[in-house]
Design an enzyme around this catalytic site. Structure first.
Site, mmCIF file in Angstrom:
data_model
loop_
_atom_site.group_PDB
_atom_site.id
_atom_site.type_symbol
_atom_site.label_atom_id
_atom_site.label_comp_id
_atom_site.label_asym_id
_atom_site.label_seq_id
_atom_site.Cartn_x
_atom_site.Cartn_y
_atom_site.Cartn_z
ATOM 1 N N HIS A 13 7.851 -5.706 -3.003
ATOM 2 C CA HIS A 13 7.878 -3.896 -3.308
ATOM 3 C C HIS A 13 9.227 -3.543 -2.899
ATOM 4 O O HIS A 13 9.725 -3.475 -1.723
ATOM 5 C CB HIS A 13 6.851 -3.255 -2.355
ATOM 6 C CG HIS A 13 6.777 -1.933 -1.971
ATOM 7 N ND1 HIS A 13 5.848 -1.026 -2.566
ATOM 8 C CD2 HIS A 13 7.817 -1.006 -1.470
ATOM 9 C CE1 HIS A 13 5.896 0.006 -2.296
ATOM 10 N NE2 HIS A 13 7.250 0.143 -1.695
ATOM 11 N N ASP A 30 -1.119 -1.041 -10.443
ATOM 12 C CA ASP A 30 -0.848 -0.470 -8.766
ATOM 13 C C ASP A 30 -2.312 0.586 -8.597
ATOM 14 O O ASP A 30 -1.866 1.630 -8.298
ATOM 15 C CB ASP A 30 0.413 0.163 -8.702
ATOM 16 C CG ASP A 30 0.891 0.396 -7.300
ATOM 17 O OD1 ASP A 30 0.002 -0.042 -6.424
ATOM 18 O OD2 ASP A 30 1.849 1.167 -6.926
#
Lengths: 464, 331
Positions: A185, A311
């Site tokens: 991330h 996501d």
């Protein structure tokens, strides 16, 4: 275990990967026959599915799903999230580690894996945390997770960046022992303290703290160089800026073993939506500019970006029905992903359905090391993990009508093309006629297969 | 006008109507009895999620001088971390029959949400939201500028009633990045025809400022000497911008800030004779503005406060009594 529900289907006049029409028979958990329309005899008791005009894809694989269980069952459970996944055409999801407790031990990943198996909608492959408690201080027991029943291959502190460069280096190196991958991330924390939305013209005007593109790009640049140095593979989560696309393109041209994902929402939505101050549009990484949207589409079309991952980030109403600055980051996506990819990439002529199969199934399955079971060709003997989609259908998205337990879809009220008509998990329909098939039709054989054939490393690699 | 959320929403006619109405309100404030019956029976709620005594009492005075019933509601803290949500607060005010809600909030956009989420029928008046907007501050600034400078162009009302700000130059100096006052002023001054230069250290200018309808400069001395502003508006510098803590300091030291961006006696002397000095308050004397500047004859800072009441009376009046058929709708 129940054994109701048919296990043999004949899909008539479907177009595998958007190609020429064919009849496809699913039986015994595998593709039993593929032939020209009318040339295939239906086995006795088979359920006929009229698929004229429909596209048959390998079951979709999501490398980036938040199922919220354990810990935030008020937002989503493994059961509700995987039900949403099936509705969206998925047959496998990778469940992110930022649960409570964090999925940083063999015990938690096995729990999530078992919950997924019990729900029976899709194969749930837990993602393991890179660091203990996602705290970014020391490595979690990655080996124990890799060698657990859940056979974890993807490791991520998603929601947080592994920003310490030495910790990132160690993680990249360590997971080589079991052919794992670190999914980063990319968010430089110091550059994004208090950040609320993309930093640029809109943030300047509406007074929300900016989240610069460089905070993402700097980490990606560092990580591809680290991956090159130690000879590891790296996966970049939810890339969102034009600069990130350029860096990944450069890294691939150097032969660095990097893969990258983009979310459906970053393929279509821009930071202009923040002007509504509706926290539905608050997401991490933030919605960017129209130029970034064009760059990620181009990157997906030319292969720089390997996959689309949702996501999917369900949140309760309380966490979204508030001030922008107080709201949680994230939006749901499992039930709209395929439609958004169709709208932005297929209907615009930038990708074929075969490309869709690549970015939503084959490549994510390969990155997650589940390519033996998912993302397979539509061919005799292959596992019958398949999705049938009607590209001519259109629908208006209604958050309340979705299978996910949360209503934070950014596409509410929008008309999207395409509809998932059927999803098959090892030959068993989890969705038929566009409707999710619940509980009673779950097939014992399919469940058993999950135990036996579940996530395994390719032959000769790692594990046990 | 249903709500007053952002100066960017105001047309030139809207803005002039507000300013001209404020002039009428101001005229009534020199009377021995300042109270008007205009909003008798109407309820105005001051909903403050962030401390601001100055702004709250200004709105309170404005509403009371129009004979409205005023309820002060202090709701400090984030809706998530403590206490009631914005939504429940709004539903509560709706149930109590609030006619107008004056809202100050730490979150940019909260007044917009109150106005648009369907929780509340009342008119919403933004009294400052995060780093976004503070429209009545910009209106009182424009009102003050017009009073002092628009009359200079000759003809028309000596107080500038009816006039716009065409041709006037306003320098806004300081922390533009975090300033709702700057954002509100840039939009409104431009709408009224003035030219604006923002003067800041580069760290306190937002990325994306290039699309704003104004100039930007890093050099206060050059701006004063070469651009010759008619008004200089000094912005407050928050203490937390100076520390090297979590966000990193935006400038090396208070002394260095003052040296390059403070309005001191030397810079005061560089201004044209007619130029005025403004500050939205509260001032950090000795930081962004020296005592000489704050107390000079050019300073109109106290007058800004007085004009704030008149402008807020105008805003409440136009929000609540804008319908000419409404009872008691005369001054």
């Amino acid at each position: 275990m129940t054994t109701t529900g048919p296990t043999t289907y004949v899909l008539r006049r479907v177009r595998p990967l958007g190609g020429e029409p064919a009849d496809v028979v699913l039986s015994g958990g595998v593709v039993a026959a593929v032939g020209a329309p009318g040339d295939v005899d239906a086995p006795r008791g088979a359920v006929e599915v009229d698929g004229a005009g429909h596209v048959l894809l390998p079951g979709l694989v999501d490398l980036h799903t938040h199922l919220r269980e354990p810990g935030r069952e008020d937002a989503e459970t493994v059961a509700s999230g995987t039900r949403a996944a099936a509705a969206g055409g998925f047959t496998a999801v990778h469940a992110m580690a930022n649960t409570s407790p964090v999925a940083d031990t063999a015990g938690v990943v096995e729990q999530v894996w078992r919950l997924g198996r019990d729900a029976g909608f899709v194969d749930v492959h837990p993602v393991g945390a890179v660091t203990v408690g996602l705290a970014g201080e020391r490595l979690a027991e990655l080996g124990a997770m890799a060698h657990s029943a859940a056979r974890v291959r993807v490791f991520s502190d998603d929601g947080r960046c592994v920003d310490d460069p030495i910790l990132m280096r160690r993680a990249l190196e360590y997971v080589k022992a079991f052919d794992g991958v670190v999914a980063q991330h990319a968010q430089e924390p110091r550059l994004t303290e208090g950040a609320q939305m993309n930093e640029g013209v809109v943030s300047a005007e509406i007074g929300l703290a900016g989240w610069p593109a460089v905070a993402e790009e700097a980490i990606i640049a560092r990580d591809v160089l680290l991956a090159e140095h130690v000879g590891s593979r790296l996966h970049v989560c939810h890339l969102s800026t034009a600069g990130s696309v350029e860096i990944v393109r450069w890294a691939k041209s150097r032969g660095i073993d990097v893969t990258a994902e983009v979310t459906p929402h970053h393929l279509v939505l821009t930071d202009e939506l923040a002007r509504t101050y509706d926290p539905t549009f608050k997401v991490n990484p933030p919605l960017r500019t129209a130029a970034d949207v064009e760059a990620v589409r181009a990157g997906l079309a030319d292969g720089t970006i390997d996959i689309v991952a949702t996501d999917h980030a369900p949140h309760t109403r309380e966490d979204k029905d508030c001030e922008w600055g107080a709201a949680a980051f994230g939006m749901t996506g499992l039930e709209t992903a395929l439609s958004v990819v169709q709208q932005t990439m297929v209907d615009t002529g930038r990708m074929t359905w075969a490309d869709v199969a690549r970015v939503l199934s084959v490549a994510p399955a390969r990155i997650g090391r589940i390519g033996h079971a998912h993302g397979r060709p539509v061919a005799v003997g292959e596992p019958a993990n398949l999705t049938l989609v009607d590209p001519a259908a259109t629908r208006v998205v209604d958050g309340a009508a979705q299978a996910t337990a949360s209503g934070n879809t950014p596409f509410a009220g929008r008309e999207l093309p395409g509809r998932v008509v059927a999803t098959f998990l090892r030959g068993r329909a989890t969705v038929l006629d566009g409707t999710v098939l619940d509980g009673t039709v779950l097939d014992a054989g399919a469940r058993g297969a999950g135990v036996l054939d579940g996530p395994a490393a390719p032959a000769g690699v790692g594990a046990r | 006008m249903k709500h007053l959320l952002s100066t960017a929403d105001l047309s030139k006619d809207d803005a002039l109507l507000l300013l001209d109405t404020a002039a009428q309100m101001a005229a009534t404030q020199s009377r021995a009895i300042k109270k008007l019956p205009t909003l008798r029976g109407r309820t105005v709620v001051n909903l403050f999620f962030e401390d601001s005594t100055r702004t709250r009492i200004s709105f309170e005075a404005a509403a009371k001088r129009l004979s409205a019933d005023v309820i002060n509601f202090s709701a400090k803290g984030s809706s998530v971390s403590k206490g009631e949500s914005l939504k429940d607060t709004a539903l509560t005010l709706h149930a109590m029959g609030a006619d107008a809600v004056v809202v100050r909030h730490w979150a940019s956009g909260a007044p917009y949400q109150l106005a648009h989420a369907g929780w509340l029928d009342a008119g919403v008046l933004n009294a400052g939201d995060g780093t976004h907007q503070h429209p009545t501050q910009a209106l009182l600034d424009a009102f003050t500028i017009r009073r002092h400078l628009a009359g200079r162009r000759g003809g028309g009302d000596p107080d500038g009633v009816g006039a716009d700000l065409a041709g006037l130059r306003v320098a806004i100096v300081g922390d533009v990045l975090h300033s709702r006052v700057a954002r509100s002023n840039v939009a409104l001054l431009r709408t009224l025809g003035a030219e604006v230069t923002l003067v800041s250290p580069p760290t306190l200018v937002p990325v994306g400022v290039e699309t704003w309808p104004c100039r930007t400069s890093y050099d206060l001395d050059a701006t004063l000497a070469d651009w010759r502003p008619d008004a200089v508006m000094m912005l407050r510098v928050q203490r937390e911008r100076m520390s090297g803590g979590t966000g990193g300091a935006f400038f090396p030291s208070p002394h260095e800030y003052t040296r390059y961006y403070g309005l001191d006696a030397r810079r005061l002397a560089m201004l044209p004779d007619h130029a005025i000095v403004m500050h939205p308050g509260p001032m950090n004397r000795g930081l962004e503005i020296s005592a000489e500047a704050a107390d000079s004859e050019r300073a109109v800072i106290v007058e800004q406060v007085a004009n704030g009441v008149a402008v807020r009376m105008a805003a409440l009046y136009l929000l609540l009594a804008g319908d000419p058929s409404a009872e008691g709708n005369d001054l």
